[in-house]
Design a protein around this motif. Structure first.
Motif, short mmCIF file in Angstrom:
data_model
loop_
_atom_site.label_atom_id
_atom_site.label_comp_id
_atom_site.label_asym_id
_atom_site.label_seq_id
_atom_site.Cartn_x
_atom_site.Cartn_y
_atom_site.Cartn_z
N ALA A 138 39.46 44.74 58.59
CA ALA A 138 38.20 44.52 57.91
C ALA A 138 38.11 45.39 56.65
N MET A 139 38.54 46.64 56.78
CA MET A 139 38.47 47.53 55.63
C MET A 139 39.45 47.10 54.54
N ALA A 140 40.62 46.66 54.97
CA ALA A 140 41.60 46.20 53.99
C ALA A 140 41.07 44.99 53.22
N LEU A 141 40.39 44.11 53.94
CA LEU A 141 39.82 42.95 53.26
C LEU A 141 38.78 43.38 52.23
N GLN A 142 37.94 44.33 52.62
CA GLN A 142 36.93 44.81 51.67
C GLN A 142 37.56 45.35 50.40
N GLU A 143 38.66 46.06 50.57
CA GLU A 143 39.34 46.61 49.38
C GLU A 143 39.85 45.48 48.50
N ASP A 144 40.45 44.47 49.14
CA ASP A 144 40.99 43.36 48.35
C ASP A 144 39.87 42.61 47.63
N VAL A 145 38.73 42.44 48.31
CA VAL A 145 37.61 41.74 47.68
C VAL A 145 37.10 42.54 46.49
N SER A 146 37.06 43.85 46.67
CA SER A 146 36.60 44.69 45.58
C SER A 146 37.55 44.58 44.38
N ARG A 147 38.84 44.52 44.68
CA ARG A 147 39.82 44.34 43.60
C ARG A 147 39.65 42.98 42.91
N LEU A 148 39.38 41.97 43.73
CA LEU A 148 39.16 40.64 43.16
C LEU A 148 37.97 40.67 42.20
N GLY A 149 36.90 41.37 42.61
CA GLY A 149 35.72 41.47 41.75
C GLY A 149 36.06 42.10 40.42
N LYS A 150 36.89 43.15 40.47
CA LYS A 150 37.28 43.82 39.22
C LYS A 150 38.13 42.90 38.35
N ALA A 151 39.04 42.17 39.01
CA ALA A 151 39.89 41.25 38.26
C ALA A 151 39.06 40.17 37.59
N LEU A 152 38.03 39.68 38.31
CA LEU A 152 37.14 38.67 37.73
C LEU A 152 36.43 39.22 36.50
N ALA A 153 35.96 40.46 36.64
CA ALA A 153 35.24 41.08 35.53
C ALA A 153 36.15 41.26 34.33
N GLY A 154 37.45 41.39 34.59
CA GLY A 154 38.38 41.62 33.49
C GLY A 154 38.95 40.35 32.87
N LEU A 155 38.53 39.18 33.39
CA LEU A 155 39.05 37.93 32.84
C LEU A 155 38.58 37.75 31.40
N PRO A 156 39.35 37.03 30.59
CA PRO A 156 38.87 36.69 29.25
C PRO A 156 37.53 35.97 29.35
N GLU A 157 36.64 36.27 28.44
CA GLU A 157 35.27 35.76 28.47
C GLU A 157 35.21 34.25 28.69
N LYS A 158 36.08 33.53 27.98
CA LYS A 158 36.01 32.07 28.04
C LYS A 158 36.33 31.55 29.44
N GLN A 159 37.36 32.16 30.07
CA GLN A 159 37.76 31.72 31.40
C GLN A 159 36.70 32.06 32.43
N ARG A 160 36.14 33.26 32.29
CA ARG A 160 35.12 33.68 33.22
C ARG A 160 33.90 32.76 33.13
N ALA A 161 33.54 32.39 31.91
CA ALA A 161 32.39 31.52 31.71
C ALA A 161 32.61 30.17 32.40
N LEU A 162 33.85 29.66 32.33
CA LEU A 162 34.16 28.39 32.98
C LEU A 162 34.03 28.50 34.50
N ILE A 163 34.54 29.61 35.03
CA ILE A 163 34.47 29.80 36.48
C ILE A 163 33.02 29.93 36.93
N GLU A 164 32.22 30.64 36.16
CA GLU A 164 30.80 30.74 36.50
C GLU A 164 30.15 29.36 36.50
N ARG A 165 30.47 28.56 35.48
CA ARG A 165 29.87 27.22 35.43
C ARG A 165 30.29 26.40 36.64
#
Lengths: 214, 216
Positions: free
Chosen positions: B151-178
């Motif tokens: 469970a803890m390992a999953l939380q770490e991976d999810v947190s990393r995923l969140g950071k990776a999402l935040a670091g995506l190029p603006e255009k790609q992130r906007a598409l994923i949000e849409r």
């Protein structure tokens, strides 16, 4: 069951977003019930949704909303975790919910040449149907105006692109013209969903199209 | 509500220190994250959900509510709901969290992921008046309690995923949000999403394999 044809990411992401027509949701949920590879991918797309929502600047709740919610909890029955019985049969659970049972409960309508279909009740935007193709028989060749998803539940079929066995899903779009043929030996049963009418190449199926709603 | 005063007192008093949460009776308890966790200073939401599950802990619920309800409301408004409908649905979503806390499996989803799935389903119901069939449930293993380390390992991976999402190029992130806020159809979503899902996939895969294994 060895699944070779999986769902593409755009469909799994739209499923995670809850943004597919209901008939497509049904095909995806049925495939995920059979395919751990896609189940993992779908759960990862859920995690993307979780990260996006977690990152949103919240929109303030009105005053008293927490108290109102806490007050509701008094009357909210709590679910207990219990063992989940695996349902037996050809159809996975989500499909059984739409059919009202397993294979024996399907109300088939003949389409001719031994091919049968049963339309399932789903909402707007796309239509879901079960298809029964006798071993060795063919579905009239056709093209597509939108997207057609075909999930094999029993038996197998071949078309111009490949062989599709149990659990496999074929995603067809405007570019594909095909004539699925059921393999010899076992009748083929598929769950199919289309978001636009098919384009039949021969006259007779074209005339019958409005009658059969395909 | 009779006890608003008491609840507020509890809220003000709530120290979100999951490592101090009392463990549930029996089983291998989820011990919570350690203080030197490199994640960030976010509270340990999993520990709070388990407190709701095991003790019907209203203070833990309140902390979850204050974090997630405004985000769920914002999500629903971005998806086209009016403020009042979004508010009502956000309350429903949080009540569902209370109701289904026992079904939450921290080895397969983070709390944010789980809340998102509840909110998404509520949105389909409220805004699209449609159904979204769910895959067949996987049965729970005989040992009952999900593995704490996983469970803890999953939380770490999810947190990393969140950071990776935040670091995506603006255009790609906007598409994923849409895509997630209901603005793109499946045919408009690129088949190749370019999302970094590797570690999180292998984590979820492990949890599934464990469940499948316990069935046989």
């Amino acid at each position: 069951m060895t699944i070779r044809h999986h769902l593409p990411d755009n469909l799994l992401m739209a499923y995670a977003a809850g943004n597919l027509p209901e008939a497509f949701h049904l095909v995806v949920a049925t495939h995920l019930s059979l395919c751990d590879t896609c189940r993992v991918q779908a759960a990862s797309f859920d995690a993307v949704g979780g990260a996006l929502v977690d990152d949103l600047a919240g929109s303030a709740m009105s005053e008293g909303s927490l108290e109102a919610c806490l007050a509701r909890l008094e009357a909210t029955p709590v679910h207990r975790r219990g063992p989940v019985a695996r349902r037996e049969g050809v159809f996975p659970a989500p499909l059984q919910d739409y059919v009202g049972g397993d294979l024996a409960a399907v109300r088939w309508k003949a389409l001719g040449m031994g091919v049968k279909q049963a339309i399932l009740p789903t909402g707007r935007g796309a239509r879901a149907r079960l298809l029964f193709i006798p071993a060795g028989a063919a579905v009239p060749d056709h093209g597509h105006r939108g997207t057609e998803l075909t999930l094999v539940l029993q038996g197998a079929f071949r078309d111009e692109t490949d062989r599709f066995g149990p659990g496999d899903v074929e995603v067809a779009d405007e570019d594909l013209n095909h004539q699925p043929v059921a393999e010899a030996g076992m009748d083929c049963i598929c769950l199919a969903a289309t978001d636009a009418p098919l384009r039949f190449n021969a006259l007779i199926p074209r005339i019958l199209q409005p009658v059969f709603r395909i | 509500m009779r006890d608003i005063g008491r609840i507020w007192a509890m809220l003000l008093d709530v120290q979100i220190r999951p490592d101090e949460a009392s463990p549930p009776p029996g089983g291998r308890p989820y011990a919570g994250r350690q203080r030197d966790e490199r994640l960030n200073d976010e509270p340990d939401w999993t520990a709070l959900v388990l407190r709701v599950r095991d003790h019907g802990d209203r203070a833990a619920f309140a902390a979850l509510f204050q974090h997630f309800a405004p985000r769920v409301k914002a999500f629903l408004m971005k998806s086209g709901a009016s403020a009042s409908l979004a508010e009502e649905c956000a309350q429903d979503v949080m009540a569902t969290l209370w109701q289904k806390a026992a079904l939450f499996d921290p080895t397969r989803a983070s709390v944010a992921t789980w809340v998102f799935t509840i909110a998404r389903n509520r949105r389909i119901d409220a805004l699209r008046k449609a159904r979204r069939p769910e895959p067949e449930d996987l049965p729970w293993g005989p040992e009952g309690e999900p593995d704490a380390a996983e469970a803890m390992a999953l939380q770490e991976d999810v947190s990393r995923l969140g950071k990776a999402l935040a670091g995506l190029p603006e255009k790609q992130r906007a598409l994923i949000e849409r895509a997630y806020f209901g603005d793109l159809s499946h045919s408009e979503i690129a088949a190749e999403t370019g999302l970094p899902l590797g570690t999180i996939k292998s984590r979820i895969r492990l949890a599934l394999d464990r469940l499948r294994h316990s069935m046989s």
